[in-house]
Write an enzyme that holds these catalytic residues in place. Structure first.
Site, mmCIF file in Angstrom:
data_model
loop_
_atom_site.group_PDB
_atom_site.id
_atom_site.type_symbol
_atom_site.label_atom_id
_atom_site.label_comp_id
_atom_site.label_asym_id
_atom_site.label_seq_id
_atom_site.Cartn_x
_atom_site.Cartn_y
_atom_site.Cartn_z
ATOM 1 N N HIS A 22 41.771 47.914 43.557
ATOM 2 C CA HIS A 22 42.282 47.162 42.410
ATOM 3 C C HIS A 22 43.802 47.011 42.424
ATOM 4 O O HIS A 22 44.461 47.122 41.385
ATOM 5 C CB HIS A 22 41.817 47.864 41.126
ATOM 6 C CG HIS A 22 41.679 46.968 39.945
ATOM 7 N ND1 HIS A 22 42.764 46.480 39.250
ATOM 8 C CD2 HIS A 22 40.583 46.457 39.345
ATOM 9 C CE1 HIS A 22 42.333 45.726 38.254
ATOM 10 N NE2 HIS A 22 41.015 45.693 38.289
ATOM 11 N N GLU A 66 40.144 41.320 44.379
ATOM 12 C CA GLU A 66 39.223 42.449 44.528
ATOM 13 C C GLU A 66 38.023 42.032 45.374
ATOM 14 O O GLU A 66 37.090 41.408 44.878
ATOM 15 C CB GLU A 66 38.759 42.908 43.143
ATOM 16 C CG GLU A 66 39.895 43.235 42.199
ATOM 17 C CD GLU A 66 39.474 43.215 40.728
ATOM 18 O OE1 GLU A 66 38.401 43.750 40.398
ATOM 19 O OE2 GLU A 66 40.209 42.655 39.905
HETATM 20 C C1 GAL Z 1 39.450 43.669 36.397
HETATM 21 C C2 GAL Z 1 38.553 42.990 35.411
HETATM 22 C C3 GAL Z 1 39.395 42.666 34.200
HETATM 23 C C4 GAL Z 1 40.037 43.910 33.641
HETATM 24 C C5 GAL Z 1 40.774 44.641 34.742
HETATM 25 C C6 GAL Z 1 41.316 45.971 34.315
HETATM 26 O O1 GAL Z 1 38.736 43.985 37.574
HETATM 27 O O2 GAL Z 1 37.994 41.841 35.988
HETATM 28 O O3 GAL Z 1 38.614 42.029 33.212
HETATM 29 O O4 GAL Z 1 39.048 44.723 33.069
HETATM 30 O O5 GAL Z 1 39.932 44.875 35.825
HETATM 31 O O6 GAL Z 1 42.248 45.855 33.310
#
Ligand code: GAL
Length: 343
Positions: free
Chosen positions: A172, A305
């Protein structure tokens, strides 16, 4: 390649939080043993760090924004926090709108302290998610290996469960190729190798695939992220920007996923995965301090991601994806290639 290790502090379980750095003539990349989170990724020619990292490393133990970490055992949202396994209904913890599960609940790999293995030319990080954690059946053992090869950073995941279960992992990291990290990424060009994306329902649950043609989701030719971002498009409104799975066109087992660029810097992503979630930092609101006392402003980064299709178990065409039998190997290989084209 140069490898160094620095001890930072002890966490509340008395484990030492350490930072590892891999460096060659092109890139310096650092990560910590909490969530195997990537904390810095520096283009050595310009000195630009292209990722967001917390100013205060203590915050990685909670990591509310998921900065740089491995997410799993299941990345993304699972509708109503339930899925079906061997004709049984599996109930998961629910941490999104009190109704759905997001990123495996509160105790995903993102919060775990990993153990390192120093290999000859890479570092592997190991962690375990116990049977029943956040509702998931099976004890999952994960090894993620980080390696620098010239201007490429390779991420390899290997996981196995001791029971039939689902596994879907990602990293992430928030990218911003601007020198000024407070500056929005709407000035970045993005190309995505995807003809289809998944539409979200009003609660952000991925539902059905749709062609990108004649939508703001068409990145088949490189375009500015900001170009169609504030459209009155229903899907952009639901995500408050881009926060959608793109289904990757797969010509080979390993494919070009995306190209992100601004000025002289270009980041190409390659992967063997089915999807990339493009998230334009729409939940960032300037309240988080990042390196150099800067603030993580609204849309000041984009996450790319690479992973399996999220919520697959509730989407008819993908319902058999992401399930792994007892002892079956889960594998993922993703590469980030950073180029600096300046003289
Ligand atoms: C992403 C997700 C978002 C949010 C983020 C974390 O992967 O798609 O909606 O939750 O993580 O803040």
């Amino acid at each position: 390649m140069n490898v160094s290790v620095k001890e930072l502090f002890k966490n509340k379980n008395n484990q030492i939080v350490k930072e590892f750095t891999l460096k060659n003539e092109y890139i310096e990349v650092s990560f910590i043993n909490v969530g195997a989170s990537i904390t810095r990724f520096i283009d050595l020619k310009s000195g630009i760090n292209v990722v967001l990292g917390y100013n205060d490393y203590q915050i990685y133990t909670e990591n509310p924004n998921y900065f740089g970490c491995v997410v799993g055992r299941n990345a993304g949202r699972i509708e109503n926090g339930v899925f079906c396994l061997d004709n049984k209904k599996i109930e998961l913890s629910k941490n999104f709108l009190g109704k759905h599960q997001l990123h495996s609940g509160l105790n995903g790999f993102q919060r775990k302290t990993f153990t390192e293995i120093m290999n000859e030319d890479s570092i592997s990080m190991i962690a375990v998610s116990n049977d029943g954690e956040e509702g998931f059946p099976g004890c999952v053992r994960l090894k993620v290996t980080y390696q620098l090869i010239d201007n490429e950073f390779h991420i390899k995941y290997e996981a196995k469960s001791d029971q039939h279960t689902i596994i879907n992992l990602t990293n992430h990291t928030y990218f911003n190729l601007n020198r000024d990290k407070e500056k929005s990424i709407v000035n970045h060009n993005l190309l995505l190798n995807a003809d289809f994306f998944l539409e979200l329902d009003p609660e952000m649950i991925p539902k059905r695939s749709k062609s990108v043609i004649k939508t703001p989701f068409d990145f088949r030719k490189s375009k500015l992220i900001g170009r169609d971002l504030d459209e009155t498009n229903e899907q952009i409104k639901i995500g408050n920007g881009y926060d959608h799975p793109f289904l990757l066109n797969k010509n080979q087992s390993f494919n070009h996923v995306s190209q992100l660029s601004v000025d002289n810097l270009t980041l190409d992503v390659y992967s063997d995965q089915d999807a990339v979630i493009v998230y334009t930092g729409n939940f960032l609101d300037g309240s988080t301090s990042i390196s150099d006392e800067k603030k993580a402003n609204y849309r000041c980064a984009v996450c790319l991601e690479t992973q399996g299709i999220p919520n697959s178990m509730h989407i008819k065409t993908f319902k058999d994806k992401n399930y792994y039998q007892k002892d079956e190997s889960y594998r993922q290989h993703t590469v980030w290639k950073l180029q600096n084209n300046s003289e």
